[in-house]
Design a protein around this motif. Structure first.
Motif, short mmCIF file in Angstrom:
data_model
loop_
_atom_site.label_atom_id
_atom_site.label_comp_id
_atom_site.label_asym_id
_atom_site.label_seq_id
_atom_site.Cartn_x
_atom_site.Cartn_y
_atom_site.Cartn_z
N VAL A 160 0.84 -1.20 0.00
CA VAL A 160 0.00 0.00 0.00
C VAL A 160 0.87 1.26 0.00
N TYR A 161 0.47 2.24 -0.80
CA TYR A 161 1.12 3.56 -0.80
C TYR A 161 0.07 4.60 -0.43
N VAL A 162 0.40 5.45 0.55
CA VAL A 162 -0.54 6.49 0.98
C VAL A 162 0.17 7.83 0.92
N VAL A 163 -0.49 8.84 0.32
CA VAL A 163 -0.01 10.22 0.46
C VAL A 163 -0.89 10.90 1.50
N ASP A 164 -0.21 11.49 2.48
CA ASP A 164 -0.85 12.04 3.67
C ASP A 164 -0.19 13.39 3.92
N GLY A 165 -0.76 14.50 3.59
CA GLY A 165 -2.12 14.78 3.64
C GLY A 165 -2.55 15.93 2.74
N ASN A 171 2.98 15.75 5.67
CA ASN A 171 3.31 15.88 4.24
C ASN A 171 4.26 14.75 3.91
N ARG A 172 3.69 13.58 3.61
CA ARG A 172 4.57 12.42 3.50
C ARG A 172 3.99 11.35 2.60
N LEU A 173 4.86 10.46 2.19
CA LEU A 173 4.53 9.29 1.39
C LEU A 173 4.92 8.07 2.21
N LEU A 174 3.95 7.16 2.35
CA LEU A 174 4.12 6.02 3.23
C LEU A 174 3.91 4.74 2.44
N LYS A 175 4.81 3.77 2.60
CA LYS A 175 4.60 2.46 2.01
C LYS A 175 4.38 1.44 3.12
N LEU A 176 3.30 0.65 2.98
CA LEU A 176 2.97 -0.36 3.96
C LEU A 176 3.02 -1.75 3.32
N SER A 177 3.32 -2.74 4.14
CA SER A 177 3.28 -4.13 3.68
C SER A 177 1.83 -4.58 3.57
N ASP A 178 1.64 -5.80 3.05
CA ASP A 178 0.26 -6.29 2.89
C ASP A 178 -0.43 -6.55 4.22
N ASP A 179 0.34 -6.55 5.33
CA ASP A 179 -0.30 -6.62 6.65
C ASP A 179 -0.19 -5.27 7.39
N TYR A 180 -0.01 -4.20 6.60
CA TYR A 180 -0.13 -2.81 7.07
C TYR A 180 0.95 -2.40 8.08
N ILE A 183 6.88 -0.09 5.69
CA ILE A 183 8.09 -0.53 4.98
C ILE A 183 9.05 0.65 4.87
N TRP A 184 8.54 1.77 4.41
CA TRP A 184 9.31 3.02 4.47
C TRP A 184 8.37 4.20 4.48
N LEU A 185 8.92 5.32 4.90
CA LEU A 185 8.16 6.57 5.01
C LEU A 185 9.11 7.68 4.62
N THR A 186 8.65 8.59 3.75
CA THR A 186 9.51 9.70 3.36
C THR A 186 8.70 10.98 3.30
N GLY A 187 9.38 12.10 3.54
CA GLY A 187 8.72 13.39 3.36
C GLY A 187 8.46 14.14 4.64
N THR A 188 8.73 15.45 4.57
CA THR A 188 8.34 16.40 5.61
C THR A 188 7.80 17.61 4.87
N ASN A 189 7.29 18.57 5.59
CA ASN A 189 6.75 19.78 4.97
C ASN A 189 7.90 20.64 4.46
N GLY A 190 7.86 20.98 3.17
CA GLY A 190 8.91 21.83 2.61
C GLY A 190 8.96 21.70 1.10
N SER A 191 9.90 22.38 0.50
CA SER A 191 10.01 22.36 -0.96
C SER A 191 11.34 21.78 -1.44
N GLY A 228 12.30 3.59 -1.45
CA GLY A 228 11.80 4.92 -1.11
C GLY A 228 12.75 6.03 -1.53
N GLU A 229 13.84 5.66 -2.20
CA GLU A 229 14.84 6.64 -2.62
C GLU A 229 14.26 7.59 -3.68
N TRP A 230 14.63 8.86 -3.58
CA TRP A 230 14.16 9.88 -4.52
C TRP A 230 14.86 9.68 -5.86
#
Length: 321
Positions: A160-165, A171-180, A183-191, A228-230
């Motif tokens: 699962v991939y979630v963009v929040d919010g 302000n982040r992108l989250l990847k979850l395994s099939d059991d939620y 797996i990785w999380l990236t992003g903070t508020n900024g440009s 999760g690498e840019w």
């Protein structure tokens, strides 16, 4: 003389990029004026749309008082049924198909007792799974504590991939395994690189890359789905308005981007494996004023594009030519 030819070549390249020969000449999509069969089925503000390509169904999330929050149409445009329970303010919607069945994921940005969650439903609207704490806006310190989660994309594997919010504190992108599990999380508020201002839509291509509409920063950012690498970003195509939605065409050759404030669908050339490079708009579909296209989805069988329009309070279907 050599410099002159370089200049001519360069100006031709610029011309190709900004005055695309596709524009006005070769259309890629045309509006299906017969979809839906009865437009008055839309009774609220249509924020999101998801296609179940396998079963020929189209799910629409709408908002409003005393309106069904989810409408289910056939791909021919007939309203089949609707449901309302435990959905407060749908923002993003996604259909996940497996060999054993299909389910519908909805991101809920409401502030009431059901909001700030990502929820999984059966096709008939039975609640199966809730991610997040209903009614509680979260901080980025806790992976599964959402604040107005904008959109979800689920791979066939169940990852699962979630963009929040959607304007909340996260302000982040989250990847979850099939059991939620995270797996990785990236992003903070900024440009800066890998930072976000309203990450609004997410999709995954066939080559292991995650594409995020970084709406407030007027760019698309791309990440490696495993690490999760840019990998790169595109901003050149979005000086007029930021990207609201990202979806690939069925052949993965193009990326369809909704731009709400200029009422436009931009169709961008998808880069080959390797370099992300710069964005090139190969075609655009100009919608009527005040249509306000919010999120889109693509039928991966027929190639049809469905556009959820907040201003027009409808979903429109475009078919490839």
């Amino acid at each position: 003389e050599f410099d002159y030819y370089i200049f001519i070549l360069y100006s031709q390249v610029l011309k190709a990029e900004y005055f695309s020969p596709w524009k006005g000449e070769q259309q890629m999509f045309k509006l299906d004026i017969g979809w839906p069969k009865t437009p008055e089925d839309f009774t609220g503000q249509t924020f999101c749309v998801a296609v179940d390509s396998l079963h020929g169904l189209v799910y629409v999330g709408q908002r409003g008082d005393n309106v069904p929050k989810v409408l289910v149409f056939s791909k021919e445009g007939y309203l089949l049924h609707s449901w309302n329970d435990t959905v407060e303010m749908p923002h993003g919607i996604f259909v996940w198909n497996t060999e054993t069945g299909s389910s519908v994921w909805i991101t809920d940005v409401g502030t009431g007792k059901y909001g700030h969650t990502v929820k999984q439903y059966s096709p008939l609207g039975k609640l199966l799974q809730v991610l997040g704490t209903p009614g509680n806006a979260g901080s980025s310190l806790i992976p599964l504590q959402f604040d107005q989660p904008a959109e979800i994309f689920v791979e066939e594997t169940g990852e699962v991939y979630v963009v929040d919010g959607d304007g909340g504190m996260n302000n982040r992108l989250l990847k979850l395994s099939d059991d939620y599990k995270e797996i990785w999380l990236t992003g903070t508020n900024g440009s800066g690189i890998g930072q976000f201002k309203i990450p609004h839509s997410v999709t995954v291509d066939a080559f292991g890359r995650v594409w995020v509409a970084d709406r407030g920063n007027k760019r698309i950012q791309v990440f490696d789905k495993v690490t999760g690498e840019w990998l790169g970003s595109w901003s050149g195509c979005f000086s007029e308005d930021g990207p609201y939605s990202v979806r690939f065409t069925a052949d993965y050759k193009y990326l369809i981007v909704a731009q709400l404030n200029i009422n436009r669908l931009a169709i961008l050339a998808a880069p080959p494996v390797g370099s992300i490079g710069d964005c090139v708009i190969v075609h655009s579909v100009q919608l009527a004023d005040e249509t306000k296209p919010h999120l889109v989805d693509v039928d991966m069988k027929s190639g049809a594009v469905y556009v959820a329009e907040i201003g027009a309070q409808q979903v429109q279907k475009y078919v490839p030519l």
